[in-house]
Design a protein around this motif. Structure first.
Motif, PDB file in Angstrom:
ATOM      1  N   VAL A  67       0.355 -27.061  39.277  1.00 22.30           N
ATOM      2  CA  VAL A  67      -0.226 -28.163  38.503  1.00 22.30           C
ATOM      3  C   VAL A  67      -0.507 -29.401  39.343  1.00 22.30           C
ATOM      4  CG1 VAL A  67       0.831 -27.355  36.367  1.00 22.30           C
ATOM      5  CG2 VAL A  67       2.033 -29.039  37.776  1.00 22.30           C
ATOM      6  N   ASP A 145       4.905 -26.797  27.697  1.00 23.06           N
ATOM      7  CA  ASP A 145       4.704 -27.956  28.556  1.00 23.06           C
ATOM      8  C   ASP A 145       3.445 -27.783  29.393  1.00 23.06           C
ATOM      9  OD1 ASP A 145       6.984 -29.394  27.774  1.00 23.06           O
ATOM     10  OD2 ASP A 145       8.254 -28.247  29.132  1.00 23.06           O
ATOM     11  N   VAL A 147      -0.298 -27.744  31.073  1.00 22.64           N
ATOM     12  CA  VAL A 147      -1.406 -28.645  31.399  1.00 22.64           C
ATOM     13  C   VAL A 147      -2.502 -27.753  32.000  1.00 22.64           C
ATOM     14  CG1 VAL A 147       0.034 -30.678  31.751  1.00 22.64           C
ATOM     15  CG2 VAL A 147      -0.396 -29.154  33.667  1.00 22.64           C
ATOM     16  N   ASP A 148      -3.655 -28.347  32.374  1.00 27.10           N
ATOM     17  CA  ASP A 148      -4.758 -27.519  32.912  1.00 27.10           C
ATOM     18  C   ASP A 148      -5.008 -26.338  31.972  1.00 27.10           C
ATOM     19  OD1 ASP A 148      -4.882 -29.110  35.319  1.00 27.10           O
ATOM     20  OD2 ASP A 148      -3.099 -28.058  35.995  1.00 27.10           O
ATOM     21  N   LEU A 185       0.128 -32.281  25.427  1.00 25.73           N
ATOM     22  CA  LEU A 185       0.199 -31.676  26.750  1.00 25.73           C
ATOM     23  C   LEU A 185       1.555 -32.001  27.359  1.00 25.73           C
ATOM     24  CD1 LEU A 185      -3.047 -32.163  26.344  1.00 25.73           C
ATOM     25  CD2 LEU A 185      -3.093 -31.453  28.740  1.00 25.73           C
ATOM     26  N   ASN A 190       0.108 -33.744  34.054  1.00 25.24           N
ATOM     27  CA  ASN A 190      -0.992 -34.036  33.132  1.00 25.24           C
ATOM     28  C   ASN A 190      -1.832 -35.179  33.706  1.00 25.24           C
ATOM     29  OD1 ASN A 190      -2.663 -34.715  31.030  1.00 25.24           O
ATOM     30  ND2 ASN A 190      -1.045 -35.519  29.718  1.00 25.24           N
TER      31      ASN A 190
END
Length: 570
Positions: A67, A145, A147-148, A185, A190
């Motif tokens: 991430v 949890d 993101v992306d 998100l 993030n």
């Protein structure tokens, strides 16, 4: 390769690609673009916003370094599918199996999970529902949890790994439902804030900042989530989505995001020629969630039904703390089997207010029910599962119910491994505060919170299923019981009949036994540890959890903690 990104408030946007920062051209509605012909599948890139960054692409299809790393160009067309004969699977009449890729096998990968599909074929489930696969911090996480959101966790096998798993499921005759999270998100990794108004500027739920679905700039934000959903269904051949905690979607528009999504998914279903399923996790007990768009509903195919879980759990475990309090007594179980929910406008002691609406006319297949799932196990401090006697009775009721049944991985053999909450945040303050945050989330649930450290690797490793347990006679016997129940469900039309108004339930005033009538088929259950006589003739025996089962002139005589499926008419 044309790079494009939405950054409506930026004065300059650059893409860092092939070793240099290249300025992008401003277009309409806040979009920036640049054609880089030398960028191909696998090329790393990132964006710089007004000199800040570099940041991964909000619509990154791949995050090979995690991430915090750059994005990578990913070409969906490079994957060769082998599921050309797959025509999809309707949710009606189906059985769902929920699993977490990281703990389903020792390896914790898509490839390893595909290697266990024979087990699911023999169990005769129709769908696997996999917990979220979006990139997360570290190497272990439940997935919420993420993101992306357009990418796939590299630890599991990345985008090609997910496609390989879906491909294998389809060849095995199993549909795939993917759990997605659109209400928040994760707190780590993030990087959407620098790009635009993706968030509403207020805490939308316990888990984080509300997504901007109805404020200024929200048109593009809504498309961000809708196009994400379509990607999974179209480019990954996924058969359905489970939408996490939709009650935490803050949307005051005349057309709710869910209704807009349902319309788009219906159009995609027409284009692909296969049924596509949307299952909402909703705490609202509002039947509009599963009513069709033309009837003024939100158009979801189905929704998770916590009331059925709570009633089953209370009946087989005896627990009455927290939100289980209203479900004490077999009358609650009788009500959810005939009305769909317990809270249909009456008082909820846990919420300290009235809650819900009647589900009159809603067929049972639109309500996904379970005896266990990741939340109901993992939200307990020690992640402990139900013991085998409770599973035996609960499975007998669930798999003969009018609802769409869902099992949680390992349940079918009474897995002895827990399913605890675990995460692997990079930032020290998040790692150190995770246990306290988790404890605070469940204040008022009636638990003494003494849980293992969610950030410890040992916590995660302890949750991996132990497939060697299947060599034990007791575990194998329970697995055979689950197999027999699912086979019987598929053999008898009465057991998949979704019409709740045709379900009849009789309960013992003393709380020892319960009888559920599914047409002429009867499910008789003895919850007590003593032998009891249920005042229903035995007739034709279809399936029994224990021996001996007999008729003593007053009815069917059941050993302690046993269940029998029979046809009293003979």
């Amino acid at each position: 390769m044309i790079f494009d990104v939405w950054a409506p408030n930026a004065t300059a946007v650059e893409v860092l690609v092939l070793g240099e920062r290249r300025g992008m051209s401003a277009g309409t509605d806040g979009w920036w673009s640049l054609d880089v012909p030398d960028a191909v599948h696998g090329t790393s890139y990132a964006y710089v916003i007004d000199g800040d960054g570099p940041y991964p692409d909000p619509r990154s299809r791949r995050q090979p370094e995690g991430v915090f790393g750059p994005s990578a160009v990913y070409d969906h067309a490079r994957y060769t599918w082998s599921d050309h004969d797959w025509k999809g699977r309707d949710l009606r009449g189906g059985v769902i199996y929920e699993l977490h890729i990281g703990t389903f096998t020792p390896e914790g990968t898509f490839q390893a999970a595909a290697g266990r599909l024979d087990h699911l074929v023999e169990l005769c489930v129709d769908f696997v529902e996999i917990m979220p696969v979006a990139p997360v911090p570290g190497t272990r996480n439940w997935g919420y949890d993420g993101v992306d959101l357009y990418a796939v966790n590299e630890t599991y096998g990345g985008p090609d790994g997910l496609k390989t798993f879906v491909d294998a499921c389809h060849r095995a005759g199993i549909g795939v439902i993917l759990d997605v999270v659109y209400n928040h998100l994760g707190p780590s990794g993030n990087f959407l804030h620098p790009f635009g108004p993706y968030f509403g500027g207020f805490e939308g739920s316990y888990w984080g900042e509300a997504v901007n679905l109805d404020g200024p700039g929200s048109d593009v934000v809504r498309r961000y989530f809708i196009e994400n959903a379509l990607q999974w269904l179209r480019d990954y051949h996924v058969d359905g989505l489970r939408l996490d905690a939709v009650h935490a979607l803050h949307d005051k528009r005349a057309t709710h995001l869910l209704a807009e999504l349902a319309e788009e998914v219906d159009a995609l279903s027409c284009a692909t020629g296969r049924p596509l399923t949307l299952i909402a996790e909703s705490d609202l007990n509002d039947p509009r969630m599963v009513r069709s768009l033309d009837a003024g509903g939100l158009g979801m195919t189905a929704q998770w039904n916590d009331d059925v879980h709570h009633a089953l759990h209370t009946a087989v475990s005896g627990e009455t703390h927290g939100y289980y309090a209203d479900f004490a007594g077999l009358s609650a179980l009788a009500k959810v089997f005939t009305d769909g929910v317990l809270h249909d406008g009456g008082y909820s002691s846990f919420r300290r207010r009235s809650h819900g609406r009647p589900y009159t006319g809603v067929p049972g297949h639109r309500l996904v029910a379970c005896l266990q799932n990741h939340d109901q196990i993992g939200n307990r401090p020690m992640g402990d599962r139900l013991p085998m006697p409770a599973l035996k009775l609960g499975a007998g009721l669930l798999l003969t119910s009018p609802f769409t049944p869902m099992l949680f991985m390992g349940e079918e053999w009474g897995a002895g491994t827990p399913f605890l909450f675990f995460s692997d945040h990079a930032e020290p303050h998040l790692r150190e505060s995770e246990g306290g945050r988790r404890e605070k989330e469940f204040e008022g649930f009636g638990y003494t919170w003494e849980a293992p450290d969610p950030s410890a690797e040992e916590t995660f490793l302890s949750c991996k299923l132990d497939w060697q347990e299947l060599k034990d006679e007791a575990h194998w016997s329970l697995l055979c019981w689950y197999r027999d129940l699912i086979a019987l469900r598929k053999a008898l039309p009465e057991l998949t009949d979704p019409r709740l108004d045709r379900v009849r339930v009789e309960t013992d005033p003393a709380g020892k036994w319960l009888v559920v009538w599914r047409g002429e088929v009867c499910v008789s259950v003895n919850f007590s540890t003593d032998t009891v006589t249920v005042p229903v003739p035995l007739g034709g025996l279809l399936l029994s959890s224990d021996e001996p089962v007999a008729e003593d002139g007053q009815g069917v005589r059941l050993p302690g903690q046993s269940l029998v499926v029979h046809r009293p008419s003979g």
